[in-house]
Design a protein around this motif. Structure first.
Motif, mmCIF file in Angstrom:
data_model
loop_
_atom_site.group_PDB
_atom_site.id
_atom_site.type_symbol
_atom_site.label_atom_id
_atom_site.label_comp_id
_atom_site.label_asym_id
_atom_site.label_seq_id
_atom_site.Cartn_x
_atom_site.Cartn_y
_atom_site.Cartn_z
ATOM 1 N N TRP A 211 -108.563 -23.328 -38.574
ATOM 2 C CA TRP A 211 -107.246 -23.964 -38.615
ATOM 3 C C TRP A 211 -107.155 -25.171 -37.682
ATOM 4 C CZ3 TRP A 211 -102.855 -23.239 -41.511
ATOM 5 C CH2 TRP A 211 -101.736 -23.932 -41.084
ATOM 6 N N SER A 215 -106.482 -28.407 -39.955
ATOM 7 C CA SER A 215 -105.076 -28.812 -40.056
ATOM 8 C C SER A 215 -104.901 -30.255 -39.580
ATOM 9 C CB SER A 215 -104.182 -27.869 -39.249
ATOM 10 O OG SER A 215 -104.546 -27.873 -37.879
ATOM 11 N N LEU A 237 -107.162 -23.917 -46.012
ATOM 12 C CA LEU A 237 -106.239 -23.308 -45.053
ATOM 13 C C LEU A 237 -105.250 -22.331 -45.671
ATOM 14 C CD1 LEU A 237 -105.341 -26.560 -43.050
ATOM 15 C CD2 LEU A 237 -106.760 -24.657 -42.235
#
Length: 682
Positions: A211, A215, A237
């Motif tokens: 993540w 991200s 994700l």
């Protein structure tokens, strides 16, 4: 239909040699081609035996150089049987490796034939150190990775002239071989493409990338409106259900937002953050109002700061005066390098400029970005403006020796007018002789003579590896001897200590450009600076959008200008001719110049981006700005860099032509707000 394409049609339904469709004949042709490829390393007798298997080959008696030309035509037409025969007949030509390479590359990429490892290895040994040997190694790496043969990828290692796809394939192979890849290194080499996505698939599965890393990539892709790339990161994700919600959010962020409850999970908060950021692209006013009413109720401060940075970025790109305010509201949140740059640019457009903010914003950049000449210059300006003159001078000094836009500006800030550096010692006959005897440069010259620029340029550039300044100067002089002006410039620009401006800022065509410019009262130095940036003096240069010739004229622009100046004998086929191209180009440039009030800065921008764009930009200015700030804040990346290069080029050409010191700052001038008017032009 070409054999290679046709073979792929059968790949999933027929085995090679099966009845029907002539597949057996195609397989035979490929087998024969492979036989000839191997025969090239096993002697003439074996090669003849392989060649006998080829039907309908070229007529006997063709010379080696002619065979190379015919082989390229056969390669382009996917006539692999003829290519195999011609590869043998090309032996003895200085370019004999090219038909051999084309043949081996086809065999590597054909799904019906095993990779001819022995022939490839022999080729790389025979031409060790040559550009095509390195390129074939890269082709083999990618083909082996495609076949799942990662042991071969590991054995082959990397290549000298690598790219992101090869780097990703090699990293993937080593990761599978037990050398666990590092997230930072994978992110550093990533570029969208088959093998980088394959590497990321593996690293996500193995939890090397998670993540925290992905991200950030997702946000950056959405910020740059790279929606296809963004969705790939989103798929890493999000669950399938969450991905459907993501797709709906991307289609219509406002519609999606009004249907959401207060986000509770990390994924929900991230999707709301992305949606709010996307509102900036729809309507700044409506989006800003919605964010102010609803954003703070549902998002952590860091997320809301990123949303603010998205509104600031879109505003900055539109030269909207609210950009600096929104960047200030965002604070020093984590930004992409692109957004870091625009945070500084937005501040430069303020009046008065908040130089403390400029300093702090540049200081927040990643170290590599902060070290770029642009930000060294603007940081020094900020230091000087905030009372740190000595520290500013030290910063200017670090880039004042660079021969470009910011080096020139830094020199002027130090009180040094722009002059031409002294020429290095003349090249000796021995140095020139070594350049003329260099095998790679010789091959490149033959390729240029054939007008095969797509092969010639990488061959030439590869040959420059490891050369010292004197060798580079000699190579540039060799290019000058053959009127290959772009290689003169690009090669000479690689030198570090010894700088020859007669090469870097070559002014070919025996004053004809100057004559053409003066005929309509244009500054010849500016025209030369523009041509150097547009085409590097390549007469038949053609851009990916269809612009042609020395001054890179678009077809519609050429036709419009020809009508405007009454050129009765104009024909589109003549656009690459020197006289036609420079006549039309200089007249069009003069028309743009007059439309923008005589500013070379604005006219350069208009020549690249279209004549209406500079007027639109100046109409959005709230107050006059210095030319360097206007150049720095041009919203289109290509045009921004183009204008800087043209103006720096023109300054050096002026110093060369007049023998007098020059000022880039004076040439840039000041840009004042102007009401947009109808521009002349196509």
């Amino acid at each position: 239909m070409a054999q290679g394409v046709q073979a792929r049609r059968y790949q999933n339904s027929r085995l090679p040699g099966a009845a029907g469709g002539g597949t057996g004949r195609r397989w035979s042709a490929l087998a024969a081609a492979a036989a000839v490829g191997m025969a090239l390393w096993m002697g003439p007798a074996t090669a003849t035996a392989g060649q006998d298997a080829i039907a309908d080959g070229p007529a006997p008696g063709i010379g080696p150089d002619d065979a190379v030309v015919a082989a390229r035509e056969a390669m382009q037409r996917k006539q692999w049987d003829q290519l195999a025969s011609l590869a043998e007949q090309a032996r003895g030509s200085a370019l004999q490796m090219y038909p051999e390479y084309w043949l081996l590359r086809q065999q590597i990429n054909d799904p019906f034939t095993p990779i001819p490892a022995a022939a490839i290895q022999a080729f790389m040994e025979r031409y060790r150190g040559a550009y095509l040997a390195d390129k074939l190694r890269g082709d083999w790496i990618l083909a082996a990775a495609r076949a799942g043969d990662f042991a071969t990828v590991r054995r082959l290692g990397g290549v000298t002239a690598s790219n992101a796809q090869i780097d990703c394939a090699v990293m993937h192979a080593h990761h599978l071989g037990g050398q666990r890849a590092e997230a930072a290194k994978a992110l550093a080499v990533f570029e969208p493409g088959r093998w980088c996505w394959a590497l990321f698939d593996q690293l996500v599965a193995d939890r090397v990338l998670g993540w925290d890393e992905l991200s950030v990539r997702l946000r950056d892709a959405i910020e740059q409106d790279k929606t296809t790339e963004a969705r790939r990161f989103a798929a890493y994700l999000l669950s399938p259900t969450e991905l459907k919600s993501y797709d709906a959010m991307m289609r219509d962020p406002m519609k999606w937002l009004v249907r959401q409850d207060k986000p509770r999970t990390r994924v929900e908060r991230e999707l709301v953050t992305l949606a709010l950021g996307r509102l900036a692209r729809k309507d700044l006013d409506v989006g800003d109002s919605y964010v102010r009413r609803n954003g703070s109720k549902s998002l952590p401060r860091e997320n809301l700061a990123w949303v603010r940075s998205q509104f600031a970025l879109i505003a900055a790109l539109r030269l909207d005066g609210r950009a600096h305010q929104w960047y200030s509201e965002a604070g020093h949140v984590r930004l992409s390098e692109y957004n870091h740059a625009w945070r500084v640019r937005a501040a430069l457009l303020e009046s008065p400029i908040d130089w403390q903010w400029v300093r702090a914003s540049i200081a927040a950049m990643p170290p590599a970005q902060r070290a770029d000449s642009a930000w060294v210059y603007w940081e020094a300006r900020a230091l000087a403006a905030t009372g740190h003159a000595q520290e500013a001078a030290r910063r200017y000094e670090t880039i004042a020796g660079e021969h470009g836009f910011y080096g020139q500006l830094a020199s002027e800030e130090l009180g040094r007018p722009i002059t031409i550096p002294p020429r290095p010692a003349p090249l000796t006959e021995q140095e020139l002789a070594q350049a003329r005897a260099h095998p790679g440069l010789q091959r490149a010259l033959k390729l240029f003579a054939l007008q095969w620029r797509s092969e010639a340029v990488p061959e030439w550039n590869f040959s420059l590896r490891g050369m010292n300044d004197r060798q580079l100067l000699a190579a540039a002089e060799l290019a000058r001897e053959h009127d290959i002006y772009d290689r003169v410039v690009n090669t000479s620009e690689r030198t570090v200590a010894e700088v020859d401006f007669s090469q870097r800022y070559i002014a070919p065509f025996e004053g004809k450009v100057t004559e053409q410019a003066r005929r309509i009262a244009l500054d010849p130095a500016w025209v030369y600076g523009l041509i150097r940036q547009e085409s590097r003096f390549v007469m038949n240069a053609r851009s990916h959008v269809g612009a042609s010739g020395l001054m890179q004229l678009m077809p519609a622009t050429a036709r419009w200008t020809a009508r405007k100046i009454g050129m009765e004998d104009f024909h589109p086929a003549r656009v690459n001719e020197f006289e036609t191209n420079t006549t039309l180009g200089t007249h069009y440039l003069n028309i743009v110049l007059q439309d923008v009030g005589g500013s070379q800065l604005l006219a350069s921008a208009g020549y690249n981006a279209g004549p209406r764009r500079p007027q639109q930009w100046t109409a959005r200015l709230a107050h006059p700005v210095e030319g360097a700030i206007f150049a720095e804040t041009i919203p289109i990346t290509e045009t921004r860099q183009y204008v800087k290069n043209v103006m720096a080029n023109a300054t050096y050409y002026a110093a060369m032509f007049t023998g007098q010191p020059q000022s880039l700052k004076q040439r840039l001038g000041k840009v004042v707000p102007r009401m947009a008017t109808a521009s002349r032009g196509p």
